[in-house]
Design a protein around this motif. Structure first.
Motif: not given
Ligand SMILES: Cc1cc2nc3c(=O)[nH]c(=O)nc-3n(C[C@H](O)[C@H](O)[C@H](O)COP(=O)(O)O)c2cc1C
Length: 263
Positions: A9-27, A96-103, A239-241
């Protein structure tokens, strides 16, 4: 896996589409393993699944014109896969995919749904799919640069990313004085859902014991199905319900309706 609404639920307000990544930081590999576990466990519908590709073989993301608007420097990506031989696979894949995006968002990772500007052949080289499965969209996965770059700001501006239609334009049915208390936050969460070109192709009808989602708008449905967007909004709504203590059930419906949430 039950929906971990306290994380999502908190992730819903934090999430924003990001298109440029930091190449120096691996996951880190433990972060990828944790998210991989969520992909395995959050399978509410057998028709949809998400795969993580941690070492992409080729360039998966294309630009809108040349390299303009392209997702850059993502160290990994997610593939959103639906079984096209099954009814409602678009809605199920969105949900299903948005669940993983929020996770991923709850884990501090950046993402961006990409359904138009990717190379399906490059994805096919990275994962195995059944003959009936289709990769409906992908998302970069990684850590974004702290501040948005100029190109990212231009891209968000083009899609008017921050704007959402007011509830008055997308909700009909019972007057809001008659809505149960939890309905407004649930509709607000659905309103915040990402959609292709931020088109927000959904309409909600509030009835005494049900809320129906339908598609709206005259724009064509060819490149990206509105039902994929609606699946994303359905997950946000649920999720909000849940976070308001309401447990309901979705019943899938035929065009132009999408699904009914009963409780
Ligand atoms: C199904 C879907 C497909 C999308 N396809 C693309 C895409 O091909 N390229 C892109 O840059 N953004 C794409 N987006 C991101 C949207 O433009 C973005 O979600 C919308 O503008 C709202 O902005 P926000 O995600 O920051 O809230 C897509 C989003 C969704 C949900």
């Amino acid at each position: 896996m039950e929906i971990p609404f306290n994380r999502w639920y908190p992730a819903i307000t934090v999430r924003r589409s990001r298109r440029q990544y930091d190449p120096s930081v691996e996951v880190p590999s433990d972060v990828l393993s944790q998210l991989r576990l969520a992909c395995q466990e959050f399978r509410p519908f057998p028709e949809a699944r998400v795969e993580i590709i941690s070492h992409p073989s080729k360039s998966v993301f294309r630009g809108i014109v040349g390299s303009y608007g392209k997702v850059k420097d993502a160290p990994a990506y997610l593939a959103f896969i639906g079984d096209a031989s099954k009814p409602h696979f678009q809605e199920f894949t969105g949900y299903c995919s948005e669940g993983i995006i929020l996770e991923a968002t709850a884990m501090g990772l950046a993402t961006c749904w990409v359904a138009g500007f990717f190379r399906p052949q490059a994805v096919a080289g990275d994962i195995e799919t059944k003959s009936t499965e289709r990769v409906l969209a992908v998302s970069p996965l990684g850590y974004s640069k702290e501040n948005k770059t100029l190109e990212e700001r231009l891209m968000s501006g083009l899609a008017r990313s921050h704007q959402r239609k007011p509830l008055s334009q997308i909700v009909e049915g019972l007057p809001h004085e008659k809505w149960p208390k939890w309905v407004r936050p649930a509709l607000e969460a659905a309103r915040f859902a990402p959609s292709a070109s931020n088109r927000q192709p959904w309409k909600f009808k509030v009835e005494p014991q049900a809320i129906t989602v339908s598609t709206r708008g005259l724009s064509p449905d060819i490149v990206v199905s509105k039902r994929l967007d609606c699946g994303i909004a359905m997950l946000h709504f649920e999720v909000a319900a849940l976070s308001q203590g309401v447990r309901g059930k979705w019943e899938l419906l035929d065009h132009p309706q999408v699904a009914r949430f009963g409780w």
